[in-house]
Write an enzyme that holds these catalytic residues in place. Structure first.
Site, PDB file in Angstrom:
ATOM      1  N   LYS A 215       2.561  27.603   9.644  1.00 52.59           N
ATOM      2  CA  LYS A 215       2.942  26.999   8.361  1.00 52.59           C
ATOM      3  C   LYS A 215       1.907  27.311   7.273  1.00 52.59           C
ATOM      4  O   LYS A 215       2.248  27.699   6.152  1.00 52.59           O
ATOM      5  CB  LYS A 215       3.070  25.480   8.538  1.00 52.59           C
ATOM      6  N   CYS A 269       2.372  22.826  -2.377  1.00 51.02           N
ATOM      7  CA  CYS A 269       2.280  23.518  -1.087  1.00 51.02           C
ATOM      8  C   CYS A 269       1.401  24.752  -1.192  1.00 51.02           C
ATOM      9  O   CYS A 269       0.359  24.839  -0.554  1.00 51.02           O
ATOM     10  CB  CYS A 269       3.677  23.916  -0.628  1.00 51.02           C
TER      11      CYS A 269
END
Ligand code: SAJ
Length: 432
Positions: A215, A269
């Site tokens: 991720k 993010c």
């Protein structure tokens, strides 16, 4: 074959990821309890409404709440599957804060029973799932915990990161591939069986630490590649080149795919996750760290350039087009566009007008400033300079005729047909 009995699911954290995830799981036929620390969030969803903006989410939530498939609560209840989707912010030193994850895990520890599966979805530094497992082991010595017992464990623990794009969350939640990392292969298989109920993309199993790193790597990859484009735009500016033209031409090479420059990288993010890797390996990450610096530094470059253009051309009124962190969304947090517009508003006051079709009013930070929010038609009529900060579709569709004669600084390259600004020499329009 999936077993016929649908698991009861508890989703902890009902934000941008948790709420859509809870709604999609509920739509697949599982009864879902959504838990959040905010009374407002719990109450809003219980009424079938939503507290965030996301395409088609309102109708979906209204439907699953109406059918009794999604309930909400401030406190946890027993379930078969627990999905954690709480924030993992970082502090001033960019050190990740996993306290919300550990709090959620300790709440789960109070109700977890043999046969249950606990899945962490929050973006997390490598090792977080194991830390969560260790905490649960301490709190529940009566349970056989995966990785800590030679026997068949009582519960399963896995990490499965979300990788959805804001604005396309529902579609991507269903269709994207998923990496599912188990504390043990058995844990991964248990989580896999759950995701197969509502994910159409391929679900690939691995270990928890690899899934955690995957991720972080995905977002760091994008950050580094955007940094390359942003650096190119600054170089092109210095050399008097059109960066968009250079990128367009270079991307005709079959193995080159340069991303788009902009006013910087925003959102929660891509500008955050690379720090989780840097924090874990500070001496081994010069490239990732530099990319962060380049992307953050682009904001100052755009600001300096915009200020210089305003000083040189002396427009009577300047429209900043867009505040959002990217196109076609209403999220202004951590937005480079908002940072640039705010700083220009502070410097030039009422000469700066803001156009943001996704806002009903300016953010609170503009409260004491003289700048105003105006609509696009107003801007076309009253402003003699445009600074494009966000590539919203509605801005892209402004025809050249309506931009003719304007001084333009297009940080997103949305108007390739715009003639270069004059009388200032150089390639002012061409700056990325
Ligand atoms: N941006 C550029 N140039 C580009 C692409 C993006 O300047 O060529 C800027 C955008 O304007 C924005 C920022 O980067 O300010 C981030 O936008 P984004 O669309 O690249 O990504 P996010 O933050 O909306 O979502 C990302 C996605 N990650 C990747 O594409 C690798 C998404 O799949 C993740 O699920 C999400 O982060 C997340 O939650 O981690």
């Amino acid at each position: 074959m999936l077993s016929d009995k649908k698991p009861e699911v508890c989703v902890l954290g009902l934000g941008y990821i948790g709420l859509p995830t809870a709604a999609i799981i509920a739509r697949s036929g599982c009864r879902v309890l959504g838990v959040d620390v905010s009374e407002h969030v719990v109450q809003t969803i219980a009424e079938g409404r939503i507290h965030i903006e996301e395409v088609d989410l309102d109708g979906l939530v209204q439907g699953v709440v109406g059918r009794g498939m999604l309930r909400t609560s401030l406190s946890i209840e027993p379930a078969d599957i627990f999905v954690i989707a709480v924030p993992t912010p970082f502090d001033d030193q960019h050190a990740p804060d996993i306290s919300y994850v550990l709090q959620a895990a300790s709440n789960i520890a109070a109700v977890v029973k043999p046969g249950d599966c606990i899945i962490l979805e929050s973006t997390s530094p490598v090792g977080t799932t194991e830390q969560m497992r260790d905490l649960i082991a301490r709190l529940r010595p009566d349970l056989k915990i995966p990785g800590l017992t030679g026997d068949i464990p009582d519960i399963a623990i896995a990490y499965c990161p979300e990788r959805v794009l804001p604005g396309r969350i529902l579609e991507e939640l269903t269709n994207n591939d998923r990496s599912i990392g188990g504390i043990t292969p058995r844990c991964a298989r248990k989580a896999l069986g759950f995701y197969k109920r509502f994910v159409r993309g391929e679900c690939v199993t691995t270990d928890a630490r690899s899934a955690e790193m995957t991720k972080l790597v995905e977002n760091a990859f994008r950050d580094v590649n955007i940094a390359f484009a942003n650096e190119l735009s600054i170089v092109a500016d210095k050399m008097g080149l059109d960066v968009w033209e250079v990128i367009r031409l270079a991307n005709r090479h079959p193995r080159v795919n340069i991303l788009q420059p902009g006013p910087g990288v925003g959102g929660h993010c891509i500008a955050v996750d690379p720090w989780f890797i840097i924090h874990g390996a500070p001496d081994e990450t010069p490239l990732i760290r530099t990319a962060r610096g380049v992307n953050d530094g682009k904001i100052a470059h755009v600001l300096a350039k915009a200020g210089a253009m305003i000083e040189a051309h002396k427009p009577s009124r300047v429209a900043c087009l867009g505040l959002a962190f990217k196109a076609n969304i209403d999220d202004f947090r951590e937005s480079p566009a908002n940072k640039v517009a705010l700083a220009l508003a502070q410097r030039f006051g009422s000469r700066i007008a803001i156009v943001e079709p996704f806002a009903e009013q300016l953010p609170a930070s503009y409260a004491d400033l003289d700048s105003s929010l105006i609509d696009l038609d107003d801007a076309i009529e009253s402003c003699d300079m445009f600074i494009v900060l966000v590539d919203h579709d509605v801005f892209k569709s402004i025809p050249l005729a309506e931009r003719a004669g304007k001084i333009v600084y297009d940080t997103r390259g949305i108007w390739p047909d715009q003639p270069a600004a004059s009388p200032t020499p150089g390639h002012l329009r061409l700056v990325g």
